[in-house]
Design a protein around this motif. Structure first.
Motif, PDB file in Angstrom:
ATOM      1  N   GLY A 130      71.324  13.719  84.592  1.00 44.08           N
ATOM      2  CA  GLY A 130      71.336  14.463  83.338  1.00 44.08           C
ATOM      3  C   GLY A 130      70.127  15.366  83.191  1.00 44.08           C
ATOM      4  N   THR A 131      70.022  16.011  82.062  1.00 42.70           N
ATOM      5  CA  THR A 131      68.970  16.996  81.805  1.00 42.70           C
ATOM      6  C   THR A 131      67.578  16.432  82.004  1.00 42.70           C
TER       7      THR A 131
ATOM      8  N   PRO B 165      74.645  15.710  87.028  1.00 42.84           N
ATOM      9  CA  PRO B 165      74.634  16.279  85.676  1.00 42.84           C
ATOM     10  C   PRO B 165      75.465  15.387  84.744  1.00 42.84           C
ATOM     11  N   ALA B 166      75.080  15.332  83.491  1.00 42.03           N
ATOM     12  CA  ALA B 166      75.776  14.477  82.520  1.00 42.03           C
ATOM     13  C   ALA B 166      77.268  14.794  82.453  1.00 42.03           C
ATOM     14  N   SER B 167      77.612  16.059  82.620  1.00 39.17           N
ATOM     15  CA  SER B 167      79.024  16.448  82.535  1.00 39.17           C
ATOM     16  C   SER B 167      79.855  15.887  83.681  1.00 39.17           C
ATOM     17  N   GLU B 168      79.212  15.389  84.721  1.00 42.03           N
ATOM     18  CA  GLU B 168      79.938  14.837  85.872  1.00 42.03           C
ATOM     19  C   GLU B 168      80.054  13.322  85.836  1.00 42.03           C
TER      20      GLU B 168
ATOM     21  N   THR C 282      81.514   9.785  84.957  1.00 40.02           N
ATOM     22  CA  THR C 282      82.886   9.342  84.735  1.00 40.02           C
ATOM     23  C   THR C 282      82.895   8.041  83.938  1.00 40.02           C
TER      24      THR C 282
END
Length: 80
Positions: free
Chosen positions: A8-9, A54-57, A59
């Motif tokens: 993540g960021t 990245p946080a968007s990845e 699951t």
């Protein structure tokens, strides 16, 4: 105590392989080392790298896996 890192960021930092660029380079140990005053506090924290994405990845399997690892550490006596 235990810290689990997923990426993540907060894990973004300078990429030593590509000057002037960034990547997910910080793991749990580096994040703990950057916490002001933690090393002087006497609080012991275990660092665990589970993912570095990245946080968007992330699951649902990543999050349920994290929950399982947290449960294991708590059962073994971790305070938080």
């Amino acid at each position: 105590m235990a810290l689990f890192a997923l990426g993540g960021t907060i894990a973004v930092g300078p990429d030593p392989r590509r000057p002037g660029s960034t990547d997910l380079v910080l793991g749990a140990a580096e994040l703990l080392a950057a916490a002001p005053g933690l090393s002087e506090s006497g609080i012991e924290v275990e660092a665990h790298d589970l993912r570095r994405v990245p946080a968007s990845e992330l699951t649902i399997a990543d999050i349920t896996g994290l929950a399982g690892r947290i449960a294991e550490r708590l059962a073994a006596g971790a305070a938080g």
